[in-house]
Design a protein around this motif. Sequence first.
Motif, short mmCIF file in Angstrom:
data_model
loop_
_atom_site.label_atom_id
_atom_site.label_comp_id
_atom_site.label_asym_id
_atom_site.label_seq_id
_atom_site.Cartn_x
_atom_site.Cartn_y
_atom_site.Cartn_z
N LEU A 9 0.86 -1.17 0.00
CA LEU A 9 0.00 0.00 0.00
C LEU A 9 0.90 1.23 0.00
O LEU A 9 1.65 1.46 0.94
CB LEU A 9 -0.91 0.00 1.23
CG LEU A 9 -1.89 1.16 1.34
CD1 LEU A 9 -2.89 1.15 0.19
CD2 LEU A 9 -2.63 1.12 2.68
N ASP A 10 0.81 2.02 -1.07
CA ASP A 10 1.70 3.18 -1.22
C ASP A 10 1.10 4.45 -0.63
O ASP A 10 1.82 5.34 -0.19
CB ASP A 10 2.02 3.39 -2.70
CG ASP A 10 3.26 4.23 -2.92
OD1 ASP A 10 4.24 4.05 -2.17
OD2 ASP A 10 3.25 5.08 -3.82
N SER A 11 -0.24 4.56 -0.62
CA SER A 11 -0.92 5.71 -0.03
C SER A 11 -2.36 5.32 0.27
O SER A 11 -2.91 4.41 -0.35
CB SER A 11 -0.89 6.91 -0.98
OG SER A 11 -1.54 6.61 -2.20
N PHE A 22 -1.16 1.57 -4.99
CA PHE A 22 -0.34 0.38 -4.79
C PHE A 22 1.03 0.58 -5.45
O PHE A 22 1.16 1.34 -6.41
CB PHE A 22 -1.01 -0.86 -5.39
CG PHE A 22 -2.40 -1.10 -4.88
CD1 PHE A 22 -2.62 -1.82 -3.72
CD2 PHE A 22 -3.50 -0.61 -5.57
CE1 PHE A 22 -3.92 -2.04 -3.26
CE2 PHE A 22 -4.79 -0.82 -5.12
CZ PHE A 22 -5.00 -1.54 -3.96
N ARG A 23 2.02 -0.15 -4.94
CA ARG A 23 3.37 -0.09 -5.54
C ARG A 23 3.98 -1.48 -5.50
O ARG A 23 3.90 -2.19 -4.49
CB ARG A 23 4.23 0.91 -4.76
CG ARG A 23 5.69 0.98 -5.19
CD ARG A 23 6.39 2.20 -4.56
NE ARG A 23 6.21 2.25 -3.13
CZ ARG A 23 7.03 1.67 -2.24
NH1 ARG A 23 8.07 0.97 -2.66
NH2 ARG A 23 6.80 1.79 -0.94
N MET A 24 4.61 -1.88 -6.61
CA MET A 24 5.28 -3.18 -6.70
C MET A 24 6.68 -3.08 -6.13
O MET A 24 7.42 -2.13 -6.40
CB MET A 24 5.33 -3.66 -8.15
CG MET A 24 5.86 -5.07 -8.31
SD MET A 24 4.70 -6.34 -7.73
CE MET A 24 3.49 -6.32 -9.08
N GLU A 65 -0.70 -1.19 6.92
CA GLU A 65 0.38 -0.23 7.04
C GLU A 65 0.87 0.23 5.67
O GLU A 65 0.91 -0.56 4.71
CB GLU A 65 1.55 -0.83 7.81
CG GLU A 65 1.27 -1.14 9.27
CD GLU A 65 2.50 -1.66 9.97
OE1 GLU A 65 3.55 -0.98 9.94
OE2 GLU A 65 2.42 -2.78 10.52
N ILE A 66 1.23 1.51 5.59
CA ILE A 66 1.82 2.05 4.36
C ILE A 66 3.20 1.44 4.16
O ILE A 66 3.98 1.29 5.10
CB ILE A 66 1.95 3.59 4.46
CG1 ILE A 66 0.58 4.24 4.65
CG2 ILE A 66 2.64 4.16 3.23
CD1 ILE A 66 -0.34 4.10 3.47
N GLY A 67 3.51 1.07 2.92
CA GLY A 67 4.81 0.52 2.59
C GLY A 67 4.99 -0.94 2.96
O GLY A 67 6.09 -1.48 2.83
N VAL A 68 3.92 -1.59 3.40
CA VAL A 68 3.96 -2.99 3.79
C VAL A 68 3.08 -3.80 2.84
O VAL A 68 2.05 -3.31 2.38
CB VAL A 68 3.49 -3.17 5.25
CG1 VAL A 68 3.40 -4.64 5.63
CG2 VAL A 68 4.42 -2.42 6.20
N THR A 69 3.49 -5.03 2.56
CA THR A 69 2.73 -5.90 1.66
C THR A 69 1.26 -5.97 2.06
O THR A 69 0.93 -6.20 3.23
CB THR A 69 3.32 -7.32 1.66
OG1 THR A 69 4.69 -7.26 1.21
CG2 THR A 69 2.55 -8.24 0.72
#
Length: 331
Positions: A9-11, A22-24, A65-69
């Motif tokens: 989760l990116d934001s 989302f971010r890979m 959480e942001i930045g967590v899978t």
Amino acid sequence: MMTNRSLVLDSRPEGKVESRHFRMVEAPVAALREEQVLIRNLFLSLDPYMRGRMSAAKSYAVPQEIGVTMGGGTVGEVVESRHSSFKPGDKVVGMGGWQLYAINDGAGLRKVDDSRVPLSAFLGVAGMPGVTAWYGLNKIIAPKPGETILVSAATGAVGSVVGQLAKAAGARAVGIAGGPDKCRYAVETLGYDACVDHKSSSFAADLAAALPHGIDGLFENVGGVPFTTAIEHLNHLSRVAICGLIASYQGAPTTLPNMHIFLRVRFKMEGFIVSDHLDLWPDAIAALTDLVANGKLTYRETIAEGLDAAPAAFIGLLDGQNLGKQLVKLV
């Protein structure tokens, strides 16, 4: 060294979810410690509850959480093990998340036997959605023969099981779904006695016509207009199981009905989270697996191909584009 790919989760979305949230991420797979297993995830489950966890608002579960899978249910195969209870080749269901590989210490990990039903079914009809349907219908609504049970999101992963179980209990099952194709599937394939299209301009009148004897049990997955319309048809001492409110997950409000109806009808309304009842899961899964294996429980899956397709598939799920259980095939 193996490389893992995961979606984090990116934001946090405000309103509708978009792919940009989302971010890979790619990273080497870590070495196992004692009592850990490495699992290659084969299928990922996408579920409406994930939208709620993308928000920081207080809820029944900790926010994503942001930045967590991204968290999520998976079914996969053990490829390496230093755990005493698991060996390579075991098929397992757990919360492996939106990623290709997961390391697990055994907590919440369950072996499954796919010799009788397909492996993917343990994320749907014989997994969490199926147990959700089984619990809400049997433990809250408790249908009696001849009663009318109304199910919103009637062709979804949960609703499709509710309708069939209600019919098996001798009840009359009426569904609410989005569009004529879904309603046709509900009646012709799932066995609903009637299905009403909530997208129709005549929804309120059509629902009233489909409920000549009112509602004895309401299994609510949607909220919004379908819920506020349906609740006016509740019978004396009816039971309402609140499973989900997908209409509000993208920002639309779901309001309570006029409070006078609680006194006038004297109905029971109960919200539930199926993970609060883990002690009942083995019995429910065994019963559901037997029904599927014996051809007595029909199900449908909508499958997206590859981890990259997960965000678009999730957005489609929230918009009601899927039929049955929404999955991502990872391998």
